[in-house]
Design a protein around this motif. Structure first.
Motif, PDB file in Angstrom:
ATOM      1  N   GLN A   1     -11.140  -8.939  -1.570  1.00 25.41           N
ATOM      2  CA  GLN A   1     -10.701  -9.952  -2.243  1.00 25.41           C
ATOM      3  C   GLN A   1      -9.232 -10.372  -1.283  1.00 25.41           C
ATOM      4  OE1 GLN A   1     -10.548  -9.135  -6.076  1.00 25.41           O
ATOM      5  NE2 GLN A   1     -12.573  -9.955  -6.908  1.00 25.41           N
TER       6      GLN A   1
ATOM      7  N   THR B   1      -8.862 -13.588   1.393  1.00 27.64           N
ATOM      8  CA  THR B   1      -8.174 -14.686   0.754  1.00 27.64           C
ATOM      9  C   THR B   1      -6.975 -14.630   1.653  1.00 27.64           C
ATOM     10  OG1 THR B   1      -8.957 -14.098  -1.173  1.00 27.64           O
ATOM     11  CG2 THR B   1      -7.071 -15.718  -1.181  1.00 27.64           C
TER      12      THR B   1
ATOM     13  N   PHE C   1      -9.887 -21.960   1.017  1.00 25.95           N
ATOM     14  CA  PHE C   1      -8.698 -21.153   0.577  1.00 25.95           C
ATOM     15  C   PHE C   1      -8.920 -21.314  -0.817  1.00 25.95           C
ATOM     16  CE2 PHE C   1      -4.215 -20.712  -0.295  1.00 25.95           C
ATOM     17  CZ  PHE C   1      -4.103 -19.139  -0.076  1.00 25.95           C
TER      18      PHE C   1
ATOM     19  N   HIS D   1     -11.741 -19.408  -2.307  1.00 26.59           N
ATOM     20  CA  HIS D   1     -11.582 -18.046  -2.173  1.00 26.59           C
ATOM     21  C   HIS D   1     -10.682 -17.408  -3.334  1.00 26.59           C
ATOM     22  CE1 HIS D   1     -13.120 -17.829   1.813  1.00 26.59           C
ATOM     23  NE2 HIS D   1     -13.020 -16.376   1.551  1.00 26.59           N
ATOM     24  N   VAL D   2      -9.594 -18.306  -3.597  1.00 25.91           N
ATOM     25  CA  VAL D   2      -8.657 -17.846  -4.730  1.00 25.91           C
ATOM     26  C   VAL D   2      -9.459 -17.858  -6.032  1.00 25.91           C
ATOM     27  CG1 VAL D   2      -6.631 -18.655  -5.800  1.00 25.91           C
ATOM     28  CG2 VAL D   2      -6.506 -18.508  -3.352  1.00 25.91           C
TER      29      VAL D   2
ATOM     30  N   MET E   1     -17.494 -12.251  -0.845  1.00 26.73           N
ATOM     31  CA  MET E   1     -16.236 -12.724  -0.120  1.00 26.73           C
ATOM     32  C   MET E   1     -16.471 -12.513   1.441  1.00 26.73           C
ATOM     33  SD  MET E   1     -14.236 -13.203  -2.648  1.00 26.73           S
ATOM     34  CE  MET E   1     -12.593 -13.697  -1.909  1.00 26.73           C
TER      35      MET E   1
ATOM     36  N   SER F   1     -16.209 -16.104   3.734  1.00 25.48           N
ATOM     37  CA  SER F   1     -15.298 -16.104   4.962  1.00 25.48           C
ATOM     38  C   SER F   1     -16.338 -16.584   6.140  1.00 25.48           C
ATOM     39  CB  SER F   1     -14.626 -14.633   4.957  1.00 25.48           C
ATOM     40  OG  SER F   1     -13.614 -14.731   4.082  1.00 25.48           O
TER      41      SER F   1
END
Lengths: 643, 480, 203
Positions: free
Chosen positions: A30, A34, A95, A98-99, A115, A119
């Motif tokens: 993560q 991130t 972004f 992702h968070v 994840m 990406s």
């Protein structure tokens, strides 16, 4: 360096999380992905400033890729305003997602994989938007397709997820087939796949005629339409839209990132990128307008009767993409991209907010079993309101500016299809407002319809999920207001420069500033009435929806079943394909290929081996006879052939 | 006249050695088989050295009946190497089987002499005498184990059919003589070269000659003797049969077809294509059902001859080069494989069933490895030498537009891979019922090691063989 | 005219006896027909003026080979009936192959033509028959031009001999063999003993 880093950092993160996820652990995966994406997003800002605001378009060569005959493809990153805008959208939404995923997927068993996929998707999307030639664009295009497939089927234990993933992939194949043909056509026509070369040569080829199926076609029109087929597949336009609602089987952050904010807009981006080509073909633009307008209306109608919270938003996405396309169709590319830009923020916000709701409701997605929870999840509630206001086009929220400019441009195009699109757009705006408030009311207001156990569990999402929502909400509130002047206002020409090309004969962008007053007001009015109708039906007269559904049963069923598109395709393509496949499998492969092929050859080999071995009788005179017959046969051959 | 003898020096050496060993054996009362074998091997080595010394430009002797050119030199070298290797492996086996006699190396020497005469023949008369010298020795060798009914039967079959083949060859030669009035290859080339459309009688004569020679290389449909004789003859004899005579007869066939009948290439190509196809097919399919490894090797050799004939069918210098490369690689693969077969013993008793190899990988890993390498190579799996052999002949065929041959060749080599790999499977995956003895005989182990090394390393050092084969092939075309 | 008549007589007899060789019921008769065939062939050689070949044929083939055959055939117990069975079983196939080949060969000879310069090639090795006897001509050829072949034939025969001995010669114990040297060495003193035998007494 900054440019390359911005594109490739997500790939690095994906590799780190995907291949070494076991070593760096869930937390590590993560953090790495991130963080790298955060860097990438941070880099996108100076890139935007430099490229879009200051006007330093650059092409960054990376490597040579393919050199074969006159085909010369390089990996190169092209940064112009269009790319810079997309970069901002992709990196920042990604972004945030992702968070958000860190919190949303906290209890999942394969976090590094998730994840890594996220990406990877981001990398492919960046590749797509930064490509400087069609082949690289196609690479990114397929890359996001793969990532989308992987993410829709992320919970591969669920048969429905797998089916949805396959459906998404297969439907996209249809579009990609068109896209690939379009690329071939362009190479055939221009002997190059590089954008700059194509665009430079395009005006000269505007009237090239190809003879095909006995009819003369304009070559540019054919190519543009083929490319548009690809865009339709990726952007879920009517006909090839069926995969998008099903794609909601994937985790909610995926829906937000891929199926709302970024990937589905790739088609819009591509058509905008190819604007010098589309501009040359009025036919193609007309088709784009028609398809876009039809989708905008059609998806909105379906959105009104769906009950799954994510599906409603998915159809909303479909509908908004339709807006973008008819914006393009009337040559209002800046308006379309502007809408893409704002839509990314508020639609991601809505999806993530929906995810927050689902999270709060213990994975319940049916809005009929929600209601009255706004007290428990006040922040989410507020954020959803912001998202819905933006979506409905209420003034000063982001959607207001972009949607208005598209509708105005459609009106200002002064063409028949433009006016048709305007009408459809107004209708869709009404429906949009209606279904948005239907959703809000049913989810947050009224009496709770969930059981006590679920209600007892309702809780606000953790900060790690709420903070990204707030960032996106800020975008949903301010993006339109901030971007208006640059994207569609008086700074427009200096902002887009050469990245978008509009012929003088298509004056929609200019004309949108001079439309009658009622045209500017119409969207607002219909949005207001849509909201009012929603209140009427779901707050003041709750029996009305049921009565309506009963009295217009056919219409309701028609909408509920999504215009029977899935059934039609099922009957038209899927089942015949299954039958054909089964036939080929059992008859063709099993009986014919295996039977005649491996198995048959093996069996035949054995039989032949036995026969040949049996010839070997051991008797001398048999052997002698064989020799004599052989000689006699050879001589006969010559006697009968040599003369 | 004395100068005439220079090109014959290797043959003279072999002949003298044979006669001397015969004397030695007759006049020494004691068993001289060991000494005779060693000396025969040495004589072959010496002949090889002499050959290297006298070989060079094209030289003829005895009014053009005998020829020593690059092609003959290359083939003779292969023949001598093959004979020396097989004869060195024979002694131990024959002694254990209690049939060691001094005549064995003497007959091998005579057979070798015959083969050398064959490849140097430049006239139908010298061709026939060389062929008969070789054949007579081989007939006797096939029946060498005279107390074994199978060996006697093998020898008799070989003899009768061989006589039939010789008859065909002579009949064909007489037809050709009847047309051309000469038996010399050089004159024939001139006569046929100028004749334009060939007379049917000449073609028929050529067919008969080819039939006779095809019998010697055991090409289909003249192959029927091969499995029976290979199985019946004592194993060292089979090892000898499988290699040297094949090389000699193939070289002879090549010389006859390319040299005097080069102008008739379109005629003989049809026959060669057919027997090549048929040989590849029979060699691949019939071997599948075999349980006796010697019989299997017989079919394998039929198949290999088919592959080599692919190169000949091309009729180009590239094709001949392919044939020479093929037989050279074939030599090492086969000698090595027979080394393993000769070493197959259970409790001192020779066995020859494929099933007896079961579990060899566990009981004797190095021998199993050698056999596996050789089998993979025979199946034509890259990067082993066998692949390159096939590669060159198929390349030549493709260049000559013989697509059918190349395609059928590849298909049959796939089929043949089945039985080669079955041996590997038996060795590596089946459980041994009874383990094989460890071979103790140094020559056999040396031969196995050498052949495995050649097969393994050919990919890295193909130069010498390729260059030699190329020069040899070109010498044949330069003369004609 | 006369020589042509003689030629056809010899040729017809040779072919007829050749047919009888393979069709006679009794193997001994077959061998005898073979001998007749050889004689006729020798006659043909004589007509060609090759008297040496004719004599060699009679001496070697008739005198040695055929007589050896005769002995072998007489000593072997050949079951004629069994042979017949096999013969009849394979007659159809054999006949078809034979007839096909025969027809083709006839077609071939029908279109026979010699190579253009064949005369010159044939004339070359042999001198005219009037100058030397053909025995001498053969000898010259064999020991000069064909020396290689002559030597090779010699070796070939040696191989045949070695092979025969290898395959058939057995050293068996208890076999009485004639050793001429020992016979010659023997004297009366060593082998004969003279005894007086009394009448009616025995030894």
């Amino acid at each position: 360096m900054m440019y390359v880093a911005a594109v490739f950092l997500p790939l690095l993160g994906s590799i780190a999380a995907g291949l070494f996820g076991r070593f760096i652990g869930d937390r590590g995966a993560q953090v790495v992905t991130t963080l790298l994406l955060g860097v990438s997003a941070a880099l996108a800002v100076p890139i935007f400033t430099s490229v879009a605001l200051e006007g330093h378009s650059v092409i960054v060569p990376v490597l040579h890729w393919i050199r074969s005959g006159s085909l010369d493809v390089s990996w190169a990153l092209k940064f112009d305003t269009l790319t810079a805008v997309m970069m901002i959208v992709v990196t920042w939404v990604s972004f945030m997602v992702h968070v958000y995923s860190v919190g949303y997927m906290a209890h999942d068993r394969s976090i590094p994989r998730f994840m890594s996929y996220l990406s990877l998707f981001t990398f492919a999307m960046l590749m797509l938007v930064t490509s400087d030639n069609l082949v690289q664009l196609f690479f990114g295009w397929e890359g996001v397709g793969v990532a989308s497939y992987l993410l829709i089927g992320f919970w591969y234990e669920r048969p429905s997820a797998c089916a949805a993933a396959i459906k998404a992939f297969v439907v996209n194949r249809v579009g990609d087939f068109g896209f690939a043909l379009g690329i071939f056509g362009i190479f055939f026509l221009f002997d190059s796949v590089s954008f700059d070369t194509i665009f430079a040569a395009a005006p000269a080829k505007a009237n090239t005629i190809v003879h095909f199926f006995g009819i003369d076609w304009n070559a540019i029109t054919i190519v543009a339409l083929l490319l548009f087929v690809g865009a339709m597949g990726k952007s879920a336009q009517i006909g090839l839209h069926t995969w998008l609602p099903d794609a909601m089987e994937g985790p909610t952050p995926v829906s937000a990132l891929i199926h709302a904010a970024t990937m589905v807009t790739a088609g819009v981006f591509m058509v905008a990128r190819m604007s010098p080509l589309f501009e040359l073909s009025n036919t193609a633009l007309m088709v784009v307008t028609l398809v876009g307008a039809a989708t905008a209306f059609f998806a909105a109608t379906i959105g009104c009767v769906q009950n799954d919270i994510k599906r409603i938003i998915a159809y909303s996405t479909c509908s908004q993409l339709g807006y973008m396309f008819f914006g393009i169709g009337v040559s209002a590319y800046p308006a379309a991209i502007f809408h893409l830009f704002t839509h990314a923020f508020f639609k991601a916000l809505l999806f993530l907010g929906a995810g927050s709701v689902i999270h709060a409701m213990s994975d319940e997605q049916d809005i009929r079993r929600m209601g009255g929870i706004w007290r428990h999840v006040k922040v989410t509630w507020a954020l959803m309101w912001i998202g819905s206001l933006a979506l409905a086009g209420i003034p000063f929220f982001a959607g207001y500016y972009s949607k208005d400019s598209i509708l105005e441009a459609a009106f200002a195009s002064h063409t028949l299809v433009g006016h048709f699109a305007f009408a459809m757009g107004i209708a869709a705006a009404f429906l949009t407002a209606f279904y948005s408030w239907r959703l809000l009311i049913l989810v947050f207001h009224g009496k709770p319809r969930a059981d006590e156990r679920v209600m007892a569990h309702i809780h606000e999402s953790p900060a790690i999920m709420i903070v990204p929502l707030m960032v996106l909400a800020a975008g949903a509130v301010f993006a339109g207001w901030l971007g208006r002047d640059m994207f569609v206002g008086h700074e427009e020409a200096g902002f887009w420069r050469s990245s978008i090309e509009v012929l003088p004969s298509h004056p929609a962008m200019e004309g949108m500033h001079h439309v009658p007053e009622w045209v500017s007001m119409a969207p607002l009015v219909v949005a207001g009435s849509g909201i009012a109708l929603a209140y009427l039906m779901y707050v003041f007269a709750p029996s009305l929806p049921g009565w309506l559904a009963g009295s217009m049963r056919r219409v309701h069923l028609f909408l509920l079943n999504k215009w029977y598109f899935d059934e039609l395709y099922d009957w038209l393509f899927v089942r015949p394909a299954f039958r054909l496949g089964r036939g080929l499998w059992q008859g063709g492969d099993g009986a014919l290929i295996d039977g005649v092929g491996p198995d048959g050859v093996a069996a035949a080999t054995r039989v032949i081996a036995q026969r040949v071995a049996r010839l070997q009788s051991g008797y001398l005179y048999h052997y002698a006879f064989a020799m004599l017959i052989g000689v006699a046969a050879f001589i006969s051959w010559y006697v009968f052939n040599a003369r | 006249m004395i100068l005439d003898l220079v090109p014959l020096m290797p043959e003279l050496l072999v002949a003298a050695a044979a006669l001397a060993l015969l004397m030695l054996g007759v006049f020494r009362k004691a068993d001289t088989s060991r000494e005779a074998t060693v000396l025969a091997g040495l004589a072959m080595g010496g002949a090889l050295a002499v050959l290297v010394g006298v070989e060079g430009a094209r030289q003829t002797a005895f009014g053009g009946m005998f020829i020593l050119d690059g092609f003959a030199g290359f083939s003779k070298a292969l023949i001598l190497v093959a004979s020396a290797m097989t004869v060195s492996m024979s002694l131990d086996y024959l002694k254990r089987e209690n049939i060691a006699r001094f005549e064995y190396p003497v007959l091998v020497l005579f057979a070798t002499l015959g083969m050398m005469m064959m490849v140097s023949a430049n006239d139908f008369l010298s061709l026939y005498l060389g062929l008969e010298m070789q054949s007579l020795s081989l007939y006797v060798l096939a029946a060498y184990h005279r107390d074994s009914a199978r060996a006697t039967e093998a020898g008799l079959k070989y003899f009768v059919l061989g006589a039939l083949a010789s008859g065909m060859l002579l009949y064909g030669a007489s037809l050709i003589y009847g047309f051309a009035g000469t038996t010399s290859f050089d004159s024939l080339a001139k006569v046929l070269g100028g004749s334009g459309h060939p007379n049917l009688g000449v073609v028929a004569g050529l067919v008969f000659v080819m039939a006779g020679l095809a019998f010697k290389v055991s090409a289909v449909p003249f192959h029927m003797w091969t499995p029976d004789v290979y199985e019946g003859a004592p194993t060292p004899v089979t090892a000898f049969f499988a290699v040297a005579p094949k090389i000699a007869a193939l070289s002879l066939l090549t010389r006859v077809l390319i040299g005097p009948f080069g102008e008739l290439a379109h005629q003989w190509q049809q026959v060669v294509v057919f027997i090549s196809l048929a040989s590849m097919a029979v060699g691949s399919f019939a071997a599948i059902g075999q349980t006796n490894i010697k019989r299997l090797m017989a079919y394998s050799s039929i198949g290999h001859v088919g592959f080599a004939l692919v190169g000949l069918a091309a009729g180009s210098d590239l094709g001949v080069q392919g044939v020479l490369i093929y037989v050279a690689i074939y030599l090492f693969m086969n000698v090595g494989a027979f080394g393993v077969i000769l070493a197959m013993r259970q409790k001192g008793r020779a066995v020859e069933g494929i099933a007896d190899l079961a579990g060899l990988a566990k009981t004797n890993p190095s021998m199993a490895f050698v056999m596996a390498v050789l089998m993979f190579s025979m199946a034509g799996i890259p990067p082993l030498a066998g692949f390159w052999g096939k590669f060159y002949v198929f390349m030549a065929a493709v260049k000559a537009d013989l697509w059918t041959l190349a395609i059928v060749g590849m298909l049959t080599s796939v089929v043949s891979a089945f039985y080669y790999l079955r041996i590997v499977k038996v060795m590596y995956f089946d459980d041994a019922v009874e383990a094989l003895d460890h071979p103790t005989n140094p020559p056999i182990r040396l031969v196995m090691a050498v052949s495995a090394l050649v097969v393994l390393l050919f990919t890295f050092l193909p130069g010498p063989l390729l260059i030699g084969a190329k020069a040899a092939a070109q010498s044949l075309f330069a003369a004609g | 005219m006369f020589s042509a008549l003689i030629f056809y007589m010899f040729a017809a007899l040779a072919v007829a006896s050749g047919v009888m060789v393979i069709s006679a019921r009794n193997p001994v008769h077959s061998v005898l027909f073979l001998i007749l065939c050889f004689f006729n062939a020798a006659g043909l050689f004589l007509l060609l003026g090759a008297e040496f070949l004719a004599m060699v044929l009679v001496v070697v083939y008739v005198g040695a080979v055929a007589v050896l055959f005769l002995f072998v055939v007489m000593m072997l117990d050949i079951n004629v009936v069994e042979l017949r069975e096999g013969f009849l079983q394979y007659l159809p196939t054999g006949a078809v192959v034979g007839i096909v080949l025969l027809v083709e060969l006839m077609v071939m000879f029908g279109g026979w033509a010699f190579a253009p310069d064949v005369e010159a090639l044939i004339q070359a090795p042999a001198p005219a028959a009037e100058q030397i006897t053909n025995t001498e001509a053969l000898g010259r050829l064999l020991y000069t031009t064909y020396a290689y072949l002559f030597q090779a034939s010699g070796l070939l025969l040696l191989v045949a001999m070695v092979g025969t001995i290898l395959l058939t010669l057995r050293r068996r114990e208890g076999v009485r063999k004639q050793v001429i040297a020992r016979q010659l060495e023997r004297t009366a003193a060593g082998s004969v003993e003279i005894r007086k035998v009394p009448t009616g007494g025995g030894i």
